[in-house]
Design a protein around this motif. Structure first.
Motif, PDB file in Angstrom:
ATOM      1  N   ALA A  37      -7.436  24.868 -76.167  1.00  0.00           N
ATOM      2  CA  ALA A  37      -8.313  26.033 -76.045  1.00  0.00           C
ATOM      3  C   ALA A  37      -9.774  25.673 -76.280  1.00  0.00           C
ATOM      4  CB  ALA A  37      -7.870  27.123 -77.020  1.00  0.00           C
ATOM      5  N   VAL A  38     -10.059  24.914 -77.338  1.00  0.00           N
ATOM      6  CA  VAL A  38     -11.469  24.592 -77.613  1.00  0.00           C
ATOM      7  C   VAL A  38     -12.048  23.706 -76.514  1.00  0.00           C
ATOM      8  CG1 VAL A  38     -11.239  24.867 -80.111  1.00  0.00           C
ATOM      9  CG2 VAL A  38     -10.933  22.595 -79.094  1.00  0.00           C
ATOM     10  N   THR A  39     -11.224  22.841 -75.940  1.00  0.00           N
ATOM     11  CA  THR A  39     -11.707  22.002 -74.836  1.00  0.00           C
ATOM     12  C   THR A  39     -12.103  22.854 -73.643  1.00  0.00           C
ATOM     13  OG1 THR A  39     -10.300  20.162 -75.558  1.00  0.00           O
ATOM     14  CG2 THR A  39     -11.112  20.092 -73.305  1.00  0.00           C
ATOM     15  N   VAL A  40     -11.249  23.818 -73.305  1.00  0.00           N
ATOM     16  CA  VAL A  40     -11.541  24.710 -72.170  1.00  0.00           C
ATOM     17  C   VAL A  40     -12.777  25.558 -72.456  1.00  0.00           C
ATOM     18  CG1 VAL A  40     -10.687  26.684 -70.854  1.00  0.00           C
ATOM     19  CG2 VAL A  40      -9.159  24.765 -71.368  1.00  0.00           C
ATOM     20  N   PHE A  41     -12.843  26.149 -73.639  1.00  0.00           N
ATOM     21  CA  PHE A  41     -13.966  27.038 -73.953  1.00  0.00           C
ATOM     22  C   PHE A  41     -15.280  26.276 -74.060  1.00  0.00           C
ATOM     23  CE2 PHE A  41     -10.579  29.803 -76.107  1.00  0.00           C
ATOM     24  CZ  PHE A  41     -10.405  30.546 -74.949  1.00  0.00           C
ATOM     25  N   GLU A  42     -15.249  25.103 -74.668  1.00  0.00           N
ATOM     26  CA  GLU A  42     -16.473  24.299 -74.783  1.00  0.00           C
ATOM     27  C   GLU A  42     -16.963  23.880 -73.399  1.00  0.00           C
ATOM     28  OE1 GLU A  42     -18.726  21.707 -77.851  1.00  0.00           O
ATOM     29  OE2 GLU A  42     -18.101  23.772 -77.629  1.00  0.00           O
ATOM     30  N   ALA A  43     -16.031  23.438 -72.539  1.00  0.00           N
ATOM     31  CA  ALA A  43     -16.414  23.029 -71.189  1.00  0.00           C
ATOM     32  C   ALA A  43     -16.967  24.214 -70.404  1.00  0.00           C
ATOM     33  CB  ALA A  43     -15.210  22.422 -70.469  1.00  0.00           C
ATOM     34  N   ALA A  44     -16.315  25.360 -70.517  1.00  0.00           N
ATOM     35  CA  ALA A  44     -16.749  26.539 -69.763  1.00  0.00           C
ATOM     36  C   ALA A  44     -18.139  26.983 -70.183  1.00  0.00           C
ATOM     37  CB  ALA A  44     -15.746  27.678 -69.959  1.00  0.00           C
ATOM     38  N   ILE A  45     -18.389  27.007 -71.478  1.00  0.00           N
ATOM     39  CA  ILE A  45     -19.695  27.489 -71.937  1.00  0.00           C
ATOM     40  C   ILE A  45     -20.800  26.500 -71.583  1.00  0.00           C
ATOM     41  CG2 ILE A  45     -19.795  26.523 -74.273  1.00  0.00           C
ATOM     42  CD1 ILE A  45     -20.536  30.164 -73.418  1.00  0.00           C
ATOM     43  N   MET A  46     -20.491  25.196 -71.575  1.00  0.00           N
ATOM     44  CA  MET A  46     -21.497  24.216 -71.175  1.00  0.00           C
ATOM     45  C   MET A  46     -21.807  24.325 -69.690  1.00  0.00           C
ATOM     46  SD  MET A  46     -22.303  23.020 -74.004  1.00  0.00           S
ATOM     47  CE  MET A  46     -23.503  21.798 -73.474  1.00  0.00           C
ATOM     48  N   LEU A  47     -20.796  24.605 -68.873  1.00  0.00           N
ATOM     49  CA  LEU A  47     -21.032  24.822 -67.451  1.00  0.00           C
ATOM     50  C   LEU A  47     -21.883  26.073 -67.228  1.00  0.00           C
ATOM     51  CD1 LEU A  47     -17.511  23.969 -65.980  1.00  0.00           C
ATOM     52  CD2 LEU A  47     -19.615  22.644 -65.697  1.00  0.00           C
ATOM     53  N   MET A  48     -21.619  27.120 -67.996  1.00  0.00           N
ATOM     54  CA  MET A  48     -22.411  28.340 -67.882  1.00  0.00           C
ATOM     55  C   MET A  48     -23.863  28.101 -68.294  1.00  0.00           C
ATOM     56  SD  MET A  48     -19.687  31.137 -69.386  1.00  0.00           S
ATOM     57  CE  MET A  48     -20.909  32.445 -69.375  1.00  0.00           C
ATOM     58  N   ARG A  49     -24.053  27.225 -69.270  1.00  0.00           N
ATOM     59  CA  ARG A  49     -25.418  26.906 -69.719  1.00  0.00           C
ATOM     60  C   ARG A  49     -26.066  25.820 -68.866  1.00  0.00           C
ATOM     61  NH1 ARG A  49     -25.379  25.447 -75.875  1.00  0.00           N
ATOM     62  NH2 ARG A  49     -27.635  25.557 -75.507  1.00  0.00           N
ATOM     63  N   LYS A  50     -25.318  25.324 -67.868  1.00  0.00           N
ATOM     64  CA  LYS A  50     -25.797  24.267 -66.976  1.00  0.00           C
ATOM     65  C   LYS A  50     -26.188  23.017 -67.767  1.00  0.00           C
ATOM     66  CE  LYS A  50     -27.314  27.566 -63.482  1.00  0.00           C
ATOM     67  NZ  LYS A  50     -28.419  28.077 -62.638  1.00  0.00           N
ATOM     68  N   ARG A  51     -25.308  22.675 -68.696  1.00  0.00           N
ATOM     69  CA  ARG A  51     -25.476  21.478 -69.517  1.00  0.00           C
ATOM     70  C   ARG A  51     -24.342  20.504 -69.221  1.00  0.00           C
ATOM     71  NH1 ARG A  51     -28.481  22.655 -74.191  1.00  0.00           N
ATOM     72  NH2 ARG A  51     -30.154  24.107 -73.618  1.00  0.00           N
ATOM     73  N   PRO A  52     -24.526  19.211 -69.476  1.00  0.00           N
ATOM     74  CA  PRO A  52     -23.448  18.236 -69.274  1.00  0.00           C
ATOM     75  C   PRO A  52     -22.241  18.564 -70.152  1.00  0.00           C
ATOM     76  CG  PRO A  52     -25.561  17.130 -69.577  1.00  0.00           C
ATOM     77  CD  PRO A  52     -25.785  18.570 -69.905  1.00  0.00           C
ATOM     78  N   VAL A  53     -21.060  18.499 -69.579  1.00  0.00           N
ATOM     79  CA  VAL A  53     -19.845  18.891 -70.298  1.00  0.00           C
ATOM     80  C   VAL A  53     -19.347  17.780 -71.217  1.00  0.00           C
ATOM     81  CG1 VAL A  53     -17.407  19.526 -70.026  1.00  0.00           C
ATOM     82  CG2 VAL A  53     -19.141  20.543 -68.536  1.00  0.00           C
ATOM     83  N   TRP A  54     -19.232  16.548 -70.691  1.00  0.00           N
ATOM     84  CA  TRP A  54     -18.594  15.492 -71.464  1.00  0.00           C
ATOM     85  C   TRP A  54     -19.321  15.150 -72.773  1.00  0.00           C
ATOM     86  CZ3 TRP A  54     -14.296  13.830 -72.790  1.00  0.00           C
ATOM     87  CH2 TRP A  54     -14.146  12.593 -73.413  1.00  0.00           C
ATOM     88  N   PRO A  55     -20.669  15.072 -72.789  1.00  0.00           N
ATOM     89  CA  PRO A  55     -21.323  14.796 -74.074  1.00  0.00           C
ATOM     90  C   PRO A  55     -20.994  15.836 -75.139  1.00  0.00           C
ATOM     91  CG  PRO A  55     -22.860  14.433 -72.283  1.00  0.00           C
ATOM     92  CD  PRO A  55     -21.636  15.061 -71.673  1.00  0.00           C
ATOM     93  N   ALA A  56     -20.889  17.104 -74.741  1.00  0.00           N
ATOM     94  CA  ALA A  56     -20.554  18.146 -75.718  1.00  0.00           C
ATOM     95  C   ALA A  56     -19.126  18.005 -76.219  1.00  0.00           C
ATOM     96  CB  ALA A  56     -20.758  19.521 -75.093  1.00  0.00           C
ATOM     97  N   ILE A  66     -15.870  28.845 -80.961  1.00  0.00           N
ATOM     98  CA  ILE A  66     -16.675  28.027 -80.056  1.00  0.00           C
ATOM     99  C   ILE A  66     -17.767  28.840 -79.366  1.00  0.00           C
ATOM    100  CG2 ILE A  66     -16.629  26.607 -77.975  1.00  0.00           C
ATOM    101  CD1 ILE A  66     -15.434  25.262 -80.455  1.00  0.00           C
ATOM    102  N   VAL A  67     -17.386  29.961 -78.768  1.00  0.00           N
ATOM    103  CA  VAL A  67     -18.340  30.724 -77.955  1.00  0.00           C
ATOM    104  C   VAL A  67     -19.319  31.514 -78.824  1.00  0.00           C
ATOM    105  CG1 VAL A  67     -18.577  32.526 -76.200  1.00  0.00           C
ATOM    106  CG2 VAL A  67     -16.715  30.855 -76.045  1.00  0.00           C
ATOM    107  N   ILE A  68     -18.813  32.215 -79.825  1.00  0.00           N
ATOM    108  CA  ILE A  68     -19.673  33.098 -80.624  1.00  0.00           C
ATOM    109  C   ILE A  68     -20.352  32.351 -81.760  1.00  0.00           C
ATOM    110  CG2 ILE A  68     -19.770  35.220 -81.973  1.00  0.00           C
ATOM    111  CD1 ILE A  68     -19.065  35.642 -79.030  1.00  0.00           C
ATOM    112  N   VAL A  69     -19.563  31.706 -82.613  1.00  0.00           N
ATOM    113  CA  VAL A  69     -20.123  31.121 -83.834  1.00  0.00           C
ATOM    114  C   VAL A  69     -20.931  29.858 -83.558  1.00  0.00           C
ATOM    115  CG1 VAL A  69     -19.595  30.288 -86.157  1.00  0.00           C
ATOM    116  CG2 VAL A  69     -18.170  32.052 -85.115  1.00  0.00           C
ATOM    117  N   LYS A  70     -20.472  29.044 -82.601  1.00  0.00           N
ATOM    118  CA  LYS A  70     -21.150  27.779 -82.327  1.00  0.00           C
ATOM    119  C   LYS A  70     -22.163  27.888 -81.190  1.00  0.00           C
ATOM    120  CE  LYS A  70     -20.213  22.975 -81.009  1.00  0.00           C
ATOM    121  NZ  LYS A  70     -19.172  22.020 -80.577  1.00  0.00           N
ATOM    122  N   GLN A  71     -21.706  28.193 -79.979  1.00  0.00           N
ATOM    123  CA  GLN A  71     -22.584  28.119 -78.816  1.00  0.00           C
ATOM    124  C   GLN A  71     -23.592  29.260 -78.743  1.00  0.00           C
ATOM    125  OE1 GLN A  71     -22.996  25.676 -76.903  1.00  0.00           O
ATOM    126  NE2 GLN A  71     -21.221  24.409 -77.375  1.00  0.00           N
TER     127      GLN A  71
END
Length: 352
Positions: free
Chosen positions: A53-72, A106-111
């Motif tokens: 779940a955290v992998t999917v959510f972290e990747a999704a939010i980085m794509l939404m922010r137009k940031r590189p996914v793998w470094p995050a 991931i989405v609320i507290v971190k990103q």
């Protein structure tokens, strides 16, 4: 609020962020093994769900922010959040519990605060408190330790309960919680608190099979597992000693005073130290480098106040296992603690 600080030289630790996070995850393994041994393979199912779940959510939010996914993803911080959250919830919690927790952490507290390094609160503990307040029944239905379980549950059965909310013989988990087949029971902290409220002494309560001489069956070994992992982190200098030592010392002192003042209604120091999430909180949660105090003096104050709050909430509050609440309350106070414990310059560059 003006803060004047003197610049200092800094030594490089030669440890990458990824290596630090993976080392902390590895240090959780003794506690994880103890949980699996005493509470079943549902712990592993929750862990796999959380990591996915955290992998999917972290990747999704980085794509939404137009940031590189793998470094995050590769820094390991999201995976550490997943591990801590999965180890904090009951093994048979429905699958959507861990998914909601991971989404919130991931989405609320971190990103939402800007990503790693900007979050005010510990993501795993913020999610845990959200789940505990929102779904108290699911979040307090722990399995009894394996040696007390009258109905041993295998991997397939635990998988079925987590994903369908039903056992193989047709009971819903709500019926299970009601005691139809004796699968769930209260934790040692809950049991002690309830028994004292009903007029029993601590000694009488600890005569129940749920306890051994020192603390709750299983829970003692889980805490010792996290203690072993925490000592490894100290040895590798991944964390500083100030927070865990002040946390444990403060909780030990408060519980000792409470026991001396009211031995019949207050558990002893060893019970407090080896119950609930004490050792995981001291070494793995309170030491979060982003949301914890940053100065050595501040870390001592921060850890000591967490230990005090854990004791007060366990003794007088509504939630027996109070580590998450205590950590989040002190997260709020970190800016103030840092402000009053930072070194300041006093004329001619002198630092005090």
């Amino acid at each position: 609020m003006k803060l004047t600080m003197a610049s200092s030289p800094h030594n490089h630790s030669h440890k990458s962020l990824t290596r630090l996070m993976l080392t902390v995850i590895a240090a959780c393994i003794p506690g994880l093994i103890a949980q699996v041994v005493f509470f079943g393979t549902g712990v592993l199912i929750q862990l796999v769900l959380a990591l996915t779940a955290v992998t999917v959510f972290e990747a999704a939010i980085m794509l939404m922010r137009k940031r590189p996914v793998w470094p995050a993803l590769s820094d390991g911080s999201a995976w550490l959040t997943a591990v801590l959250l999965a180890l904090s919830i009951p093994p048979l919690a429905p699958w959507w519990i861990i998914i909601i927790g991971c989404l919130f952490s991931i989405v609320i507290v971190k990103q939402l605060y800007g990503g790693l390094g900007f979050n005010l609160f510990n993501p795993a503990m913020a999610a845990y408190v959200l789940l505990l307040i929102s779904f108290p029944v699911q979040m307090t239905s722990w399995l009894p330790v394996s040696e007390l379980s009258s109905n041993a549950i295998g991997f397939t059965e635990q998988l079925r309960i987590i994903f369908t909310d039903f056992t193989s013989i047709g009971y819903s988990l709500d019926q299970v919680r009601a005691g139809i087949d004796g699968i769930t029971m209260a934790t040692p902290l809950d049991t002690i608190k309830t028994d004292i409220a009903h007029g029993l002494t601590v000694t009488e309560s600890m005569q129940k099979p749920l306890f051994n001489e020192w603390a709750g069956l299983g829970w003692m070994w889980v805490n010792l597992g996290f203690l072993a992992g925490g000592l490894y982190l100290l040895k590798e200098k991944i964390i500083n000693w100030h927070i865990p030592v002040s946390f444990i010392a403060s909780l030990a002192l408060c519980s000792a005073i409470g026991y001396i003042a009211a031995p019949g209604t207050e558990p002893g120091t060893i019970f407090h130290l080896l119950s609930g999430a004490t050792m995981m909180g001291a070494f793995f949660i309170a030491t979060d480098p982003v949301s914890a105090a940053t100065t050595n003096k501040g870390r001592l104050i921060y850890g000591a106040l967490i230990g005090l709050l854990v004791y007060l909430i366990r003794t007088f509050g509504g939630y027996p296992d109070a580590v998450a609440f205590a950590v989040l309350l002190l997260n709020i106070a970190v800016p103030l603690i840092d402000y009053y414990t930072q070194p300041r310059t006093y004329g001619h560059g002198a630092v005090k």
